[in-house]
Design an enzyme around this catalytic site. Structure first.
Site, short mmCIF file in Angstrom:
data_model
loop_
_atom_site.label_atom_id
_atom_site.label_comp_id
_atom_site.label_asym_id
_atom_site.label_seq_id
_atom_site.Cartn_x
_atom_site.Cartn_y
_atom_site.Cartn_z
N TYR A 1 0.83 -1.21 0.00
CA TYR A 1 0.00 0.00 0.00
C TYR A 1 0.87 1.25 0.00
CZ TYR A 1 -3.68 3.32 0.85
OH TYR A 1 -4.55 4.37 0.70
N PHE B 1 -7.39 22.56 -23.98
CA PHE B 1 -7.69 21.14 -24.09
C PHE B 1 -8.87 20.86 -23.16
CE2 PHE B 1 -7.48 16.66 -23.00
CZ PHE B 1 -7.61 16.13 -24.28
N THR B 2 -9.73 19.93 -23.56
CA THR B 2 -11.02 19.73 -22.88
C THR B 2 -10.89 19.59 -21.36
OG1 THR B 2 -10.80 17.39 -23.42
CG2 THR B 2 -12.14 18.72 -24.90
N ASP C 1 1.91 21.01 -20.01
CA ASP C 1 1.18 19.77 -20.24
C ASP C 1 2.11 18.89 -21.07
OD1 ASP C 1 -0.41 17.70 -21.18
OD2 ASP C 1 -2.21 18.95 -21.35
N LYS D 1 -0.55 8.52 -23.17
CA LYS D 1 -0.15 8.93 -24.53
C LYS D 1 1.31 8.53 -24.75
CE LYS D 1 -4.19 10.98 -24.02
NZ LYS D 1 -4.35 12.31 -23.53
N ARG E 1 -13.59 16.63 -33.22
CA ARG E 1 -12.92 17.71 -32.51
C ARG E 1 -13.40 19.01 -33.15
NH1 ARG E 1 -12.36 16.21 -27.80
NH2 ARG E 1 -10.49 15.17 -27.09
N PHE F 1 -18.96 15.88 -25.43
CA PHE F 1 -18.62 15.04 -26.57
C PHE F 1 -18.56 13.56 -26.21
CE2 PHE F 1 -14.20 14.37 -25.33
CZ PHE F 1 -13.98 15.44 -24.47
C1 LIG Z 1 -5.40 13.15 -22.75
C2 LIG Z 1 -4.94 14.49 -22.41
C3 LIG Z 1 -5.10 15.02 -21.12
C4 LIG Z 1 -5.89 14.32 -20.04
O1 LIG Z 1 -5.33 13.12 -19.67
P1 LIG Z 1 -6.18 11.81 -19.29
O2 LIG Z 1 -5.11 10.80 -19.04
O3 LIG Z 1 -7.07 11.48 -20.44
O4 LIG Z 1 -6.96 12.11 -18.06
C5 LIG Z 1 -4.57 16.27 -20.88
N1 LIG Z 1 -3.93 16.98 -21.83
C6 LIG Z 1 -3.78 16.51 -23.07
C7 LIG Z 1 -3.08 17.34 -24.10
C8 LIG Z 1 -4.28 15.26 -23.42
O5 LIG Z 1 -4.16 14.81 -24.67
#
Ligand SMILES: *Cc1c(COP(=O)(O)O)cnc(C)c1O
Length: 471
Positions: free
Chosen positions: A86, A138-139, A229, A272, A396, A463
């Site tokens: 843990y 970004f969303t 980011d 990613k 998008r 979306f």
């Molecule tokens: C996917 C993404 C996020 C959010 O990450 P999650 O792992 O989906 O929560 C943030 N910024 C960018 C540019 C992304 O592509």
């Protein structure tokens, strides 16, 4: 300056010598082709939203590059080294060291994925009424900034909004726009600049080293933090190597360290670049911000030595980080995206140029000039592509952009796109051929297509779950 989409380094010129992926396939996962009648039923049941399809009804899945990568044999071997204690798991310390080594930040907070880290950093440093300038929204990033009381302001260069502009670094921040925001609202109202590389919503466009260097100077002058980011920063650094003077002979890993050295911290969706199916982190150099984030992580994610990941997840992630910055990996990864882009460009199908790092973006406004934006041209195009071929892409455009929190109206973005996102190390060149041919068939049928009507709209990130009917 690069003016064509296909650089010579990719061997696409006369006298070409082909390159290939720096791996071979050890295990396969069967995929299923459906009939047109099955797809008609599936997309109707999914409310013409590709997020609501079952993956069993999908042939080639280009919905996202998020969590869909193929792990290497080493990463799978790492899974067996999971230390599921843990607290204080071995795997956490290996992950922490990998982030410190490759990104150079001091303090690490693990999270279950990127938005977990966005939540922590937003709550830790944004106050009600603050402004957060960034290189296009970004969303999830913007939503967490807004939920923390912030107001996002887009300060990306104008070229980013023009899908035909061939500038090599369309992800850059326009320093004049940023300076005039600072003048207007005051530096004390700006907790940080939110810099993303590459810029997803602009078509995977990179930020240059020169831009982040200038940003550092400007931020220092006004005592504003600069957060990154880092979700696709390895890919961003490949573009710097390819396009920016002085970097052609430097390994991506070195370029990445330099880029991060101009920033005060980063959040990461490891789903990613990092070649894992789940995971993320926040990393900062400021001890106070770290303290706050590490305190909050136990409320929302899990203890500060796992943050919502299992020990084995953290081990696969630590290994994935080292694989993600290998030059030959990136050359094959982005080379595959270029390959698909080259086919579509040759056939004069309208896509965002230059081709970005993780995806091809179809320009839905050019496919369907007769469908107005409130009839959701990109949503329409994504459902048509599925009907034609079983290929799943994502919208998008106006659906992703959501509504303005003040007026309640749709936000109408300049770009109305469909993203064909390429998972890392998953599909072959033949899958890219099939994809390009399917897009061409949809393009040829463009005049016979009508838009959609939204019949269900969720309150947040609509979306993902909105439903539509055909007009
Ligand atoms: C996917 C993404 C996020 C959010 O990450 P999650 O792992 O989906 O929560 C943030 N910024 C960018 C540019 C992304 O592509």
């Amino acid at each position: 300056m690069m003016t064509t989409t296909i650089p010579q380094t990719m061997g696409q010129q006369f006298g070409r010598r082909s390159w290939a992926e720096p791996w071979k396939i050890k295990m396969v996962e069967p995929i299923r082709m459906t009939t047109r009648a099955e797809r008609e039923q599936a997309i109707d049941e999914a409310g013409y939203n590709t997020f609501l399809l079952r993956s069993n009804d999908v042939y080639i899945d280009l919905l996202t590059d998020s969590g869909t990568s193929a792990m290497s044999d080493r990463q799978w071997a790492g899974i067996m080294l999971g230390d599921e204690a843990y607290a204080g798991s071995n795997n956490f310390y290996r992950l922490e060291k990998a982030i410190q080594d490759y990104y150079g930040y001091k303090y690490i907070v693990p999270t279950h994925q990127g938005r977990g880290a966005e939540h922590l950093i937003s709550q830790a440093v944004i106050k009600q009424g603050d402004y957060i300038p960034g290189n296009m929204y970004f969303t999830t990033t913007r939503l967490h900034q807004e939920l923390a009381g912030g107001i996002f302001v887009d300060v990306i260069v104008d070229a980013a909004h023009d899908p035909t502009d061939l500038s090599p670094f369309k992800g850059n921040i326009d320093l004049n726009k940023l300076e005039s925001l600072i003048e207007k609202v005051g530096a004390e109202k700006i907790p940080y600049v939110s810099l993303a590389g590459t810029v997803n919503m602009a078509g995977g466009q990179p930020v240059s080293m020169a831009n982040v260097r200038d940003l550092r100077v400007l931020c220092d002058k006004h005592n504003i933090r600069l957060y990154l980011d880092a979700t696709r920063m390895a890919e961003n650094c490949f573009f710097i190597q390819e396009r920016e003077e002085g970097y052609a002979d430097k390994p991506v890993a070195e370029i990445l360290r330099e880029f991060c050295s101009y920033t005060d911290g980063a959040w990461m969706s490891s789903k990613k670049d990092h070649l894992v199916n789940i995971g993320g982190w926040l990393a900062v150099n400021d001890e106070d911000v770290f303290d706050k984030a590490r305190n909050m992580v136990v409320v929302y994610e899990g203890l500060h030595t796992y943050g919502g990941m299992s020990g084995r997840d953290m081990e696969a992630l630590a290994i994935g980080i080292s694989e993600s910055v290998q030059d030959d990996h990136l050359r094959a990864r982005i080379g595959q995206v270029y390959y698909l882009g080259e086919l579509l460009t040759d056939w004069q199908i309208p896509i965002v140029q230059p081709v970005g790092g993780h995806a091809i973006f179809l320009d839905a406004k050019k496919f369907y000039p007769h469908i107005s934006q409130d009839k959701f041209p990109a949503q329409t195009l994504a459902s048509e592509l599925y009907l034609e071929s079983g290929i799943r892409a994502m919208e998008r455009g106006v659906v992703s952009a959501g509504r303005d929190p003040e007026t309640g109206d749709h936000r109408y973005p300049a770009l109305e796109l469909v993203r064909l996102t390429i998972p890392r190390r998953v599909y072959t060149q033949a899958h890219m051929d099939v994809t390009a041919e399917a897009v061409r068939a949809v393009y040829e049928n463009r005049e016979n297509t009508n838009g959609l009507n939204m019949v269900y709209e969720p309150d947040y990130l609509r979306f993902f779950q909105a439903r539509f009917e055909r007009l």
